[in-house]
Enzyme design. Structure first.
Site, short mmCIF file in Angstrom:
data_model
loop_
_atom_site.label_atom_id
_atom_site.label_comp_id
_atom_site.label_asym_id
_atom_site.label_seq_id
_atom_site.Cartn_x
_atom_site.Cartn_y
_atom_site.Cartn_z
N SER A 42 5.15 -73.99 16.71
CA SER A 42 4.89 -72.59 16.37
C SER A 42 6.06 -72.13 15.50
CB SER A 42 4.75 -71.73 17.64
OG SER A 42 5.96 -71.53 18.28
N HIS A 145 1.29 -74.66 21.90
CA HIS A 145 1.82 -75.81 22.64
C HIS A 145 0.79 -76.48 23.55
CE1 HIS A 145 6.17 -74.11 22.17
NE2 HIS A 145 5.63 -74.50 21.02
N GLN A 153 2.49 -67.89 24.79
CA GLN A 153 2.96 -69.28 24.61
C GLN A 153 3.78 -69.80 25.79
OE1 GLN A 153 4.42 -70.75 20.61
NE2 GLN A 153 6.32 -70.92 21.75
N GLU A 154 4.68 -68.95 26.34
CA GLU A 154 5.58 -69.46 27.38
C GLU A 154 5.84 -68.42 28.46
OE1 GLU A 154 9.19 -70.84 25.40
OE2 GLU A 154 7.97 -71.65 23.78
N GLU A 195 5.93 -78.90 26.04
CA GLU A 195 7.28 -78.78 26.61
C GLU A 195 7.32 -79.11 28.11
OE1 GLU A 195 8.84 -74.92 25.65
OE2 GLU A 195 8.79 -75.31 23.50
N ASP A 231 7.87 -66.01 26.17
CA ASP A 231 7.86 -66.13 24.72
C ASP A 231 6.42 -65.88 24.30
OD1 ASP A 231 7.92 -66.62 22.06
OD2 ASP A 231 8.63 -68.69 22.19
N GLU A 274 10.52 -62.78 24.25
CA GLU A 274 10.77 -63.32 22.91
C GLU A 274 9.54 -63.08 22.03
OE1 GLU A 274 12.16 -67.39 23.14
OE2 GLU A 274 11.11 -67.89 21.29
N ASP A 301 12.86 -64.76 17.55
CA ASP A 301 12.86 -66.19 17.21
C ASP A 301 12.28 -66.33 15.80
OD1 ASP A 301 12.38 -68.91 16.94
OD2 ASP A 301 10.84 -69.03 18.47
N LYS A 326 18.11 -71.79 16.90
CA LYS A 326 17.59 -73.16 16.79
C LYS A 326 18.23 -73.75 15.55
CE LYS A 326 12.90 -72.21 18.58
NZ LYS A 326 11.56 -71.71 18.15
N SER A 353 18.30 -72.67 21.76
CA SER A 353 16.96 -73.17 22.10
C SER A 353 16.62 -74.56 21.57
CB SER A 353 15.92 -72.19 21.56
OG SER A 353 14.60 -72.66 21.78
N HIS A 354 15.83 -75.25 22.37
CA HIS A 354 15.16 -76.49 21.96
C HIS A 354 13.97 -76.16 21.05
CE1 HIS A 354 11.97 -76.30 25.46
NE2 HIS A 354 12.14 -75.13 24.89
N SER A 356 9.64 -77.43 20.50
CA SER A 356 8.58 -78.05 21.31
C SER A 356 8.54 -79.57 21.11
CB SER A 356 7.23 -77.41 20.99
OG SER A 356 7.01 -77.37 19.60
N LYS A 377 17.35 -72.04 26.33
CA LYS A 377 15.93 -72.27 26.60
C LYS A 377 15.65 -73.72 26.26
CE LYS A 377 12.33 -70.88 23.98
NZ LYS A 377 11.12 -70.20 23.48
C1 PEP Z 1 10.44 -73.52 21.22
C2 PEP Z 1 9.47 -72.86 20.58
O1 PEP Z 1 8.41 -73.49 20.03
P1 PEP Z 1 8.42 -74.32 18.66
O2 PEP Z 1 9.54 -75.31 18.76
O3 PEP Z 1 7.05 -74.94 18.64
O4 PEP Z 1 8.66 -73.31 17.58
C3 PEP Z 1 9.51 -71.39 20.44
O5 PEP Z 1 8.61 -70.81 19.83
O6 PEP Z 1 10.45 -70.76 20.91
MG MG Z 2 9.67 -68.78 20.27
#
Ligand code: PEP
Ligand code: MG
Length: 400
Positions: A42, A145, A153-154, A195, A231, A274, A301, A326, A353-354, A356, A377
Site C-alpha cells: 500500500s 495486505h 488495513q491494520e 504481515e 492504520d 495512521e 505515512d 520508512k 516502521s517495517h 508489508s 511498527k
Molecule cells: C506497512 C505498511 O504497508 P506497506 O508496506 O504495504 O506500505 C503501511 O501502510 O504502514
Molecule cells: Mg501505513
C-alpha cells in the site's frame, strides 16, 4: 582504515516471495555490513521509486558503486550524498530506492562493525540504548495486505504500559493468539495477511469487537495497560473521482470520514491512528488533529512518506502529530534521520516502521533505539517480523 573497498549487490527473496535487493559493504580494515530493502504494497503516491530488483542492481552497479569505493564507511552523510549524486533524481528513479536503501543501511552496519559498536550506538551515540519504543503489533488486517478481509488495513495492539520492551513484545504476541481464540469462538475462519496479522472475512465493526475483547483479555493477564490503534491506509480507500472513502458498498464523504474516525478514537480510546485520510488532504488531517490530537496520535505515512518537504507542509498547517518513518520511502538513512529530527523539533512523535514485504534485516530495530522513537511498527509474528522484535530484546539485554 574504514574506507569502503567493495559494495556488492544481489537479488534475494522477500517475505512475499518477491525479489528484493541485498547489499554487502566491505571496508579496508575488514569491516562488514549487510542489509536488504523491504517493499510496500500500500505504497504512497509520493514515495521514492522502487525499480524491479534486477534493474535496480544493474543501474546501481553501474552508477553508484564506483562512487562509493574509497569513501569512509562511518561517514554516513557522505555515502548517502554520493548515492543521491549517483542517482541524480529527487526520487531515486534512476538507480531505485531499493538499491539505495540497501546500500545506505549496509554502510551503516559496516561503520558500526569498524567501531566495534552496536548499530544503534553508531547511529544514535553513546547515550542511546536505555529507552525503547512501544511496539505496535498488527493483529488483524486487510486492505491491500489481505483480500476478503477488513477494509481497515491494520488493527494494532499498543502495550503502552509495559514495563519493558520484552514484556511489550510478548504482550502483542499474546493479543495475536487471543484474537485467534475470539475468532474461533465466533466460528470465523482466518488466514494470515502479508504481515502475519489475522485476515478474517468480517466487517470492520466486528473486527473492533474482536480486537477489543482480545486486548482486554491479555490486559487482565499481564496487568499493564494495552490499548490499540489503526492504520486505516485511507488513500487506498479514497476514490478521487467519487470524492469519497469507499468501504465495500458504503461510502463516506471527507466530513463523514473525520466524524467516523473521531468517533472511533472516543469509543475505543485508540492510542494511534495512521493515515485516517487521503494522502493529498492536509486540510482534513489538520481538522482531525485539531479534534482528537490531544488524546491520540494522528500519524502520517502515505501523507509524509518520510520526506522532510512533505512533513514541513504538514507542520505548517497542523496536519498530524506524528510521522511514520520508512527508510525505503525516501532512500537513505540520512534522509530518514532528517525527518525524525524535524518531527522532534516540532513536538511530533516518530514511529519507525517495517513494510508489508520484509526480510530478516534488523536495521529498523536499531534505528528506533538510535532515534529514541516513541513507537516501532514491525508486526507481531512471522520470522521477518520477529527478527526485529527479537533484536529489540537483544539490544535491551546488551546482547548485540
Ligand atoms: C506497512 C505498511 O504497508 P506497506 O508496506 O504495504 O506500505 C503501511 O501502510 O504502514
Ligand atoms: Mg501505513
Amino acid at each position: 582504515m574504514t574506507r569502503i573497498t567493495n559494495v556488492s549487490l544481489r537479488r534475494i527473496l522477500d517475505s512475499r516471495g518477491n525479489p528484493t535487493v541485498e547489499a554487502d559493504v566491505l571496508t579496508e580494515s575488514g569491516g562488514f555490513g549487510r542489509a536488504a530493502a523491504p517493499s510496500g504494497a500500500s505504497t504512497g503516491e509520493y514515495e521514492a521509486i522502487e525499480l524491479p530488483a534486477e534493474e535496480s542492481i544493474a543501474k546501481a552497479r553501474e552508477r553508484a558503486v564506483p562512487r562509493l569505493e574509497g569513501l569512509f564507511a562511518g561517514d554516513q552523510r557522505s555515502v548517502d550524498a554520493a548515492l543521491r549524486a549517483a542517482d541524480g533524481t529527487d526520487d531515486f528513479s534512476a538507480i531505485g530506492a531499493n538499491s539505495a536503501v540497501a546500500i545506505s543501511m549496509a554502510t551503516a552496519k559496516a561503520g558500526a562493525d569498524v567501531l566495534g559498536a552496536p548499530l544503534y550506538q553508531h547511529l544514535g551515540g553513546a547515550f542511546r540504548g536505555d529507552n525503547f519504543p512501544v511496539p505496535l503489533g498488527n493483529v488483524v488486517g486487510g486492505g491491500e495486505h489481505a483480500k476478503e478481509a477488513t477494509h481497515i488495513q491494520e488493527f494494532l495492539a499498543a502495550p503502552v504500559g509495559a514495563p519493558s520492551v520484552s514484556e511489550a513484545v510478548f504482550a502483542n504476541a499474546a493479543v495475536h493468539a487471543a484474537v485467534a481464540d475470539v475468532l474461533d469462538e465466533r466460528g470465523v475462519p482466518a488466514a494470515k495477511g502479508d504481515e502475519g496479522a489475522w485476515a478474517p472475512p468480517i466487517s470492520d465493526a466486528e473486527a473492533f469487537e474482536v480486537v477489543a475483547e482480545a486486548v482486554e483479555t491479555v490486559e487482565a493477564e499481564v496487568g499493564f495497560e494495552i490499548r490499540f490503534g489503526l492504520d486505516m491506509a485511507a488513500a487506498e480507500l479514497y476514490d478521487d473521482e467519487g470524492d469519497a472513502y469507499v468501504y465495500g458498498e458504503e461510502t463516506k464523504s471527507t466530513d463523514e470520514q473525520i466524524e467516523y474516525v473521531a468517533g472511533l478514537v472516543e469509543e475505543y480510546d485508540l492510542a494511534y491512528v495512521e493515515d485516517p485520510l487521503d494522502e493529498n488532504d492536509y486540510e482534513a488531517f489538520a481538522e482531525l488533529t485539531e479534534r482528537v490530537g490531544d488524546r491520540t496520535l494522528i500519524c502520517g505515512d502515505d501523507l509524509f512518506v518520510t520526506n522532510v518537504d512533505r512533513l514541513r507542509e504538514g507542520i505548517d498547517v497542523g496536519a498530524g502529530n506524528s510521522i511514520l518513518i520508512k527508510p525505503n520511502q525516501i532512500g537513505t538513512l540520512s534522509d530518514a534521520f532528517d525527518a525524525v529530527e524535524l518531527a522532534t523539533r516540532n513536538g511530533m512523535e516518530s514511529v519507525i516502521s517495517h513494510r508489508s514485504g520484509e526480510t530478516e534485516d534488523t536495521t529498523i530495530a536499531h534505528l528506533a533505539v538510535a532515534t529514541d522513537a516513541a513507537y516501532i511498527k514491525t508486526g507481531t509474528v512471522g520470522g521477518e517480523r520477529t527478527a526485529k522484535l527479537n533484536e529489540l530484546i537483544r539490544i535491551a539485554d546488551d546482547a548485540v
